[in-house]
Design a protein around this motif. Sequence first.
Motif, PDB file in Angstrom:
ATOM      1  N   ARG A 270      15.796   9.362   9.640  1.00  0.00           N
ATOM      2  CA  ARG A 270      14.435   8.452   9.667  1.00  0.00           C
ATOM      3  C   ARG A 270      14.715   6.817   9.801  1.00  0.00           C
ATOM      4  NH1 ARG A 270      12.546   8.980   3.297  1.00  0.00           N
ATOM      5  NH2 ARG A 270      13.996   7.479   2.450  1.00  0.00           N
ATOM      6  N   VAL A 271      13.865   6.284   9.774  1.00  0.00           N
ATOM      7  CA  VAL A 271      13.900   4.778   9.892  1.00  0.00           C
ATOM      8  C   VAL A 271      12.622   4.312   8.917  1.00  0.00           C
ATOM      9  CG1 VAL A 271      13.728   2.662  11.125  1.00  0.00           C
ATOM     10  CG2 VAL A 271      14.813   4.663  12.291  1.00  0.00           C
ATOM     11  N   VAL A 272      13.326   3.450   7.663  1.00  0.00           N
ATOM     12  CA  VAL A 272      12.251   3.112   6.864  1.00  0.00           C
ATOM     13  C   VAL A 272      12.215   1.475   6.660  1.00  0.00           C
ATOM     14  CG1 VAL A 272      12.252   5.001   5.401  1.00  0.00           C
ATOM     15  CG2 VAL A 272      13.971   3.230   5.200  1.00  0.00           C
ATOM     16  N   ALA A 273      11.268   0.974   6.492  1.00  0.00           N
ATOM     17  CA  ALA A 273      11.146  -0.475   5.910  1.00  0.00           C
ATOM     18  C   ALA A 273      10.672  -0.360   4.431  1.00  0.00           C
ATOM     19  CB  ALA A 273       9.735  -1.134   6.842  1.00  0.00           C
ATOM     20  N   ARG A 274      11.406  -1.481   3.844  1.00  0.00           N
ATOM     21  CA  ARG A 274      11.302  -1.906   2.560  1.00  0.00           C
ATOM     22  C   ARG A 274      11.202  -3.568   2.512  1.00  0.00           C
ATOM     23  NH1 ARG A 274      15.244   2.057   2.201  1.00  0.00           N
ATOM     24  NH2 ARG A 274      14.365   3.995   1.381  1.00  0.00           N
ATOM     25  N   PRO A 275      10.446  -4.013   1.434  1.00  0.00           N
ATOM     26  CA  PRO A 275      10.496  -5.489   1.127  1.00  0.00           C
ATOM     27  C   PRO A 275      11.689  -6.143   1.669  1.00  0.00           C
ATOM     28  CG  PRO A 275       9.289  -4.376  -0.417  1.00  0.00           C
ATOM     29  CD  PRO A 275      10.139  -3.341   0.190  1.00  0.00           C
ATOM     30  N   GLY A 276      11.906  -7.100   2.573  1.00  0.00           N
ATOM     31  CA  GLY A 276      13.092  -7.777   2.883  1.00  0.00           C
ATOM     32  C   GLY A 276      13.429  -7.653   4.510  1.00  0.00           C
ATOM     33  N   GLU A 277      14.706  -7.622   4.567  1.00  0.00           N
ATOM     34  CA  GLU A 277      15.105  -7.447   5.984  1.00  0.00           C
ATOM     35  C   GLU A 277      14.716  -6.156   6.857  1.00  0.00           C
ATOM     36  OE1 GLU A 277      18.235  -4.939   8.326  1.00  0.00           O
ATOM     37  OE2 GLU A 277      18.407  -5.323   5.942  1.00  0.00           O
ATOM     38  N   THR A 278      14.733  -5.068   6.317  1.00  0.00           N
ATOM     39  CA  THR A 278      14.475  -3.738   6.880  1.00  0.00           C
ATOM     40  C   THR A 278      12.934  -3.757   7.552  1.00  0.00           C
ATOM     41  OG1 THR A 278      13.982  -2.421   4.905  1.00  0.00           O
ATOM     42  CG2 THR A 278      16.107  -2.581   5.608  1.00  0.00           C
TER      43      THR A 278
ATOM     44  N   PRO B  68      21.242   5.109   3.300  1.00  0.00           N
ATOM     45  CA  PRO B  68      21.141   4.244   4.329  1.00  0.00           C
ATOM     46  C   PRO B  68      22.624   3.937   5.058  1.00  0.00           C
ATOM     47  CG  PRO B  68      21.338   3.038   2.408  1.00  0.00           C
ATOM     48  CD  PRO B  68      21.613   4.553   1.937  1.00  0.00           C
ATOM     49  N   VAL B  69      22.441   2.857   6.049  1.00  0.00           N
ATOM     50  CA  VAL B  69      23.508   2.715   7.005  1.00  0.00           C
ATOM     51  C   VAL B  69      23.956   1.151   7.321  1.00  0.00           C
ATOM     52  CG1 VAL B  69      24.297   3.356   9.537  1.00  0.00           C
ATOM     53  CG2 VAL B  69      22.642   4.693   8.377  1.00  0.00           C
ATOM     54  N   SER B  70      25.083   1.038   7.445  1.00  0.00           N
ATOM     55  CA  SER B  70      25.832  -0.096   7.750  1.00  0.00           C
ATOM     56  C   SER B  70      26.203  -0.407   9.146  1.00  0.00           C
ATOM     57  CB  SER B  70      26.930  -0.574   6.833  1.00  0.00           C
ATOM     58  OG  SER B  70      26.243  -0.700   5.612  1.00  0.00           O
ATOM     59  N   PRO B  71      25.931  -1.262   9.915  1.00  0.00           N
ATOM     60  CA  PRO B  71      26.174  -1.478  11.391  1.00  0.00           C
ATOM     61  C   PRO B  71      27.641  -1.671  11.572  1.00  0.00           C
ATOM     62  CG  PRO B  71      24.867  -3.485  10.810  1.00  0.00           C
ATOM     63  CD  PRO B  71      24.752  -2.465   9.536  1.00  0.00           C
ATOM     64  N   VAL B  72      28.275  -1.318  12.643  1.00  0.00           N
ATOM     65  CA  VAL B  72      29.575  -1.477  13.218  1.00  0.00           C
ATOM     66  C   VAL B  72      29.598  -2.594  14.259  1.00  0.00           C
ATOM     67  CG1 VAL B  72      31.353  -0.487  14.068  1.00  0.00           C
ATOM     68  CG2 VAL B  72      30.513   0.738  12.498  1.00  0.00           C
ATOM     69  N   PRO B  73      30.203  -3.737  14.072  1.00  0.00           N
ATOM     70  CA  PRO B  73      30.161  -4.692  15.188  1.00  0.00           C
ATOM     71  C   PRO B  73      30.682  -4.095  16.288  1.00  0.00           C
ATOM     72  CG  PRO B  73      30.895  -5.663  13.100  1.00  0.00           C
ATOM     73  CD  PRO B  73      30.954  -4.104  12.833  1.00  0.00           C
ATOM     74  N   GLY B  74      30.092  -4.171  17.510  1.00  0.00           N
ATOM     75  CA  GLY B  74      30.430  -3.698  18.958  1.00  0.00           C
ATOM     76  C   GLY B  74      30.384  -1.986  18.958  1.00  0.00           C
ATOM     77  N   GLY B  75      30.000  -1.387  17.891  1.00  0.00           N
ATOM     78  CA  GLY B  75      30.129   0.163  17.912  1.00  0.00           C
ATOM     79  C   GLY B  75      28.780   0.602  18.442  1.00  0.00           C
TER      80      GLY B  75
ATOM     81  N   GLY C  83      17.486  -0.055   8.571  1.00  0.00           N
ATOM     82  CA  GLY C  83      16.494   0.826   8.213  1.00  0.00           C
ATOM     83  C   GLY C  83      16.574   2.225   8.604  1.00  0.00           C
ATOM     84  N   LEU C  84      17.865   2.657   9.284  1.00  0.00           N
ATOM     85  CA  LEU C  84      17.985   3.812   9.583  1.00  0.00           C
ATOM     86  C   LEU C  84      18.994   4.603   8.129  1.00  0.00           C
ATOM     87  CD1 LEU C  84      18.576   6.558  11.654  1.00  0.00           C
ATOM     88  CD2 LEU C  84      20.750   5.227  11.941  1.00  0.00           C
TER      89      LEU C  84
ATOM     90  N   ALA D 280       0.790  -1.278  -0.031  1.00  0.00           N
ATOM     91  CA  ALA D 280      -0.102  -0.030   0.008  1.00  0.00           C
ATOM     92  C   ALA D 280       0.854   1.247  -0.180  1.00  0.00           C
ATOM     93  CB  ALA D 280      -1.021  -0.045   1.286  1.00  0.00           C
ATOM     94  N   GLY D 281       2.129   1.198   0.474  1.00  0.00           N
ATOM     95  CA  GLY D 281       2.882   2.391   0.665  1.00  0.00           C
ATOM     96  C   GLY D 281       3.942   2.305  -0.576  1.00  0.00           C
ATOM     97  N   GLY D 282       3.651   1.548  -1.724  1.00  0.00           N
ATOM     98  CA  GLY D 282       4.339   1.603  -2.966  1.00  0.00           C
ATOM     99  C   GLY D 282       5.740   0.893  -2.432  1.00  0.00           C
ATOM    100  N   GLY D 283       5.667   0.120  -1.579  1.00  0.00           N
ATOM    101  CA  GLY D 283       7.182  -0.675  -1.396  1.00  0.00           C
ATOM    102  C   GLY D 283       8.047   0.265  -0.174  1.00  0.00           C
ATOM    103  N   GLU D 284       7.494   1.162   0.472  1.00  0.00           N
ATOM    104  CA  GLU D 284       8.354   1.874   1.518  1.00  0.00           C
ATOM    105  C   GLU D 284       7.275   2.327   2.497  1.00  0.00           C
ATOM    106  OE1 GLU D 284      10.602   6.054   1.530  1.00  0.00           O
ATOM    107  OE2 GLU D 284      11.590   4.472   0.356  1.00  0.00           O
ATOM    108  N   VAL D 285       7.628   2.126   3.844  1.00  0.00           N
ATOM    109  CA  VAL D 285       6.965   2.525   4.720  1.00  0.00           C
ATOM    110  C   VAL D 285       7.748   3.355   5.882  1.00  0.00           C
ATOM    111  CG1 VAL D 285       5.412   1.914   6.981  1.00  0.00           C
ATOM    112  CG2 VAL D 285       4.981   0.936   4.646  1.00  0.00           C
ATOM    113  N   ASP D 286       7.490   4.255   6.233  1.00  0.00           N
ATOM    114  CA  ASP D 286       8.233   4.982   7.317  1.00  0.00           C
ATOM    115  C   ASP D 286       7.815   4.435   8.795  1.00  0.00           C
ATOM    116  OD1 ASP D 286       9.315   6.963   6.033  1.00  0.00           O
ATOM    117  OD2 ASP D 286       7.914   8.662   6.013  1.00  0.00           O
ATOM    118  N   ARG D 287       9.023   4.056   9.417  1.00  0.00           N
ATOM    119  CA  ARG D 287       8.772   3.242  10.788  1.00  0.00           C
ATOM    120  C   ARG D 287       8.944   4.450  11.906  1.00  0.00           C
ATOM    121  NH1 ARG D 287      11.510  -2.439  10.657  1.00  0.00           N
ATOM    122  NH2 ARG D 287       9.536  -3.235  11.794  1.00  0.00           N
TER     123      ARG D 287
END
Length: 369
Positions: A296-304, A266-273, A254-255, A226-233
């Motif tokens: 912002r934090v967004v959701a798209r199909p898949g992991e986010t 988009p952002v990639s996590p840092v282990p232990g950071g 999702g950040l 319904a959101g065209g493949g993207e939803v603001d969380r």
Amino acid sequence: LEPRVPARCTACSCVASMAPSGSVGAPAMEVPTISLEPYFAAEAAAGAGCADADLSGAELAPALAELVARVRQACEEVGFFAVVDHGVDASLLAAQRRECSAFFARPPQCNIIGMVAGGSSRFTWLDFVPSPGGSDGEGEAGAAFDWSLGPVAGRGSMPWRPDTEALAAMWLAYYAAMGRLVRVLMRIFALALGLPVNAFDEALRGHRSAMRAILYPEVPEADLAAGGGEVDRSPEHTDWGCVTVLLADDRVGGLEIRGKDGAWSPVSPVPGGLLVNLGDLLPFWTEGRWVATPHRVVARPGETSLRRVSVPYFGLVNRATVLAPLLPSEDKGADIRTDVRPLTAGEFFDQHEKYAAGGVGRTRAGSGA
């Protein structure tokens, strides 16, 4: 009264570097990963716990100077940076993440989560704010504190309590660790601004920094469609406080942060950071030389779109802190006003949206005050 929770911020995940979002070839907004080890080494060499310790000893000066320069550049250009070698034990990070995730899976709070999933609010929070006198300058929480669960009736919340002793104990231990880390960050900020290393120590005494655990329930496929493949969380916002330290969900992203060109990265996590970002107060206090970047934090199909939990600590100075300009003015012209009393932090917090928008109420004429 001080706002119980940030009115414009929810939560994000801990990250390190940005990749471009949108069109191919769009410039990425780089979020540096910075080791705090040079600071701790310099403090140890100068005398641990000494508020007036000289952290510019000859042997450690190059490493510390590089750290300070990198933090200064991040604060001036990005408003975000990830920290490693930050002094917070990895087991404490993992335990806090685990206890918060488990809290949201247990009744009765899990029933409230079901009420907000799929609605206009895409998250649920457990919030913690020390009562007046409930926290000292080191971030140690005393017996007086307030817990709440939300959202209720929009952005409100209801009184709540941690439902297990393990969660309560872990929460207070983690809160104290974040208070100590913010003190370190503010000391590095002081050096980055050319101030004495202990310039902000008094401002942190008696602070009432807030901390939240935030759950984003999984976003249904129907909502994504319904959101065209993207939803603001969590919609675009800046944080209203001084400095935020974010503990990641280490599985779900999702950040995103918005660059000066308007592109989202988009952002990639840092282990232990841990991720550090500036709130609106520091750009105001530095008269716009440091920046608070929209995110912002967004959701798209898949992991986010999966269930995710993050824990932000919203570091504040005490309400009595006077926000007189920290840096010498670069403009000695006639537009400098001397008849305007500097705000206190409490006044800024109470009307942060007004003052964060272009420095209204600052000591320069033409600011719209």
